[in-house]
Design an enzyme around this catalytic site. Structure first.
Site: not given
Ligand SMILES: Cc1cc2nc3c(=O)[nH]c(=O)nc-3n(C[C@H](O)[C@H](O)[C@H](O)COP(=O)(O)O)c2cc1C
Length: 356
Positions: A19, A102, A147, A234
């Site tokens: 987001a 979330c 998810k 990220r």
């Molecule tokens: C700032 C931020 C916003 C996120 N927004 C969403 C979102 O809108 N929908 C969702 O399913 N996950 C959201 N996530 C989670 C990510 O999709 C992901 O599951 C999480 O960051 C772990 O994966 P990564 O280590 O590759 O970042 C968000 C994560 C962060 C840090």
């Protein structure tokens, strides 16, 4: 190849919804860099979509450069999720995803997001209604995914049981972030526990997610958990080229090198051009001010660049500052660089031509 329902992805690598970050310009940027099999919108509020509010529909904005696209919806059993899913199909979604992970209070207080992990029975019933509506509305063309996280906390690891129920309800694939809701983003994602969910389902693909920040991590996550796809969040914010590098590794077994410093600067300039094209001036400036530190994480000592971008108040000023960091003696192309990416490059050139 990763197949989700009727949708065959070109690579098993997915750009996560983040987001405030994974908007249309950023999704296009990652796709142009190559290796992205599927990207997703940020989580969308079903009421905002159905009411047609400007903010809600802006988040769902997409175009031909942004396919295949998943639209992610959040809500609870009382919300019009099935209706919003049909709206999303009519507005360019090639896949519908239901957010069940979330942890943010604003979402869980409305009984959406991770709160759906608290009551698997109601959640499975809700997923079944979305699946039915989507199948009817799309003639079976559009898959529905969920998810999730491992569970709410250590005492309620519902992931395997929930995943089995979701599969029986007709869900076509499940992405699992290997943390509990209580953990939020602390500690590390548990790829072994993603494997427990792979073992729990019959045949649908499980997509692993959490802490993939290097191409090698994608391969390791698949080996450790048995997941068939990998979602990256990220890691993509700092290195939008990670999908191309990971895809090269998965297909050739050889790691390809990081882009050169100059290439990274050009990616930032491209991101700025896409922001200018798709967002209003104020948002574009604010977005790059936020994003420059993510890029900076792999670029060595660029504090003066970050400072200059953060204090620029126009796109033109930012562009000049960023351009001035292109180094005369900087290597333009690495041995496995962007010029090797075939269709990704031509997509990039097409958008480049539109922008010019
Ligand atoms: C700032 C931020 C916003 C996120 N927004 C969403 C979102 O809108 N929908 C969702 O399913 N996950 C959201 N996530 C989670 C990510 O999709 C992901 O599951 C999480 O960051 C772990 O994966 P990564 O280590 O590759 O970042 C968000 C994560 C962060 C840090």
């Amino acid at each position: 190849m990763l197949r989700i329902g009727s949708l065959e992805l070109e690579t098993p690598l997915l750009l996560a919804p983040i987001a405030g970050h994974c908007d249309l310009p950023f999704r296009i940027l990652c796709r142009e860099e190559g290796g992205v099999g599927l990207a997703s919108t940020d989580l969308l509020n079903c009421h905002s979509l159905l009411r047609g509010t400007r903010g809600g529909t802006a988040l769902a904005r997409t175009n031909g450069m942004d396919q295949p696209l998943g639209m992610q919806l959040y809500g609870n059993a009382e919300d019009p999720l099935p209706e919003a899913a049909c709206w999303a199909i009519d507005h360019g979604a090639r896949l519908i995803d239901i957010n069940m992970g979330c942890p943010v209070d604003k979402i869980t207080k409305k009984n959406g997001g991770s709160l759906l992990l608290r009551n698997p029975c109601t959640t499975i019933e809700l997923a079944g209604r979305v699946v039915e509506a989507v199948r009817r509305h799309s003639n079976g063309r559009i898959p529905v995914t969920a998810k999730i996280r491992l569970g709410w906390d250590e005492k309620s690891i519902v992931g395997p049981e929930l995943a089995r129920g979701l599969e029986q309800a007709g869900i076509d694939a499940i992405t699992v972030h290997g943390r509990t809701t209580e953990q939020r983003f602390k500690g590390s994602a548990d790829w072994h526990r993603i494997g427990d969910i792979v073992a729990a389902v019959d045949s649908i693909p499980i997509i692993g997610n959490g802490d993939v920040t290097e191409p090698e991590h994608a391969r390791q996550m698949m080996q450790v958990s048995g997941c068939r796809g990998v979602m990256i969040g990220r890691g993509a914010l700092r290195t939008p080229w990670i999908f191309r590098r990971a895809w090269t590794l998965l297909t050739t077994g050889r790691a390809c090198s990081e882009p050169s410093f100059n290439q990274k600067i050009r990616v930032i300039l491209r991101h700025l051009a896409l922001l200018e094209q798709y967002r209003d001036h104020r948002h574009a400036v604010m977005c790059m001010q936020k994003r420059i530190s993510w890029y900076g994480k792999t670029m060595g000592h660029i504090r003066p660049l970050k400072e200059a971008v953060r204090t620029s108040d126009s796109i033109e000023q930012m562009r000049q500052v960023i351009q001035s960091w292109i180094q005369d003696d900087g290597e333009e192309y690495t041995s496995m660089g962007r010029r090797d990416t075939g269709s990704a490059t031509s997509a990039r050139d097409q958008v480049g031509a539109m922008v010019r």
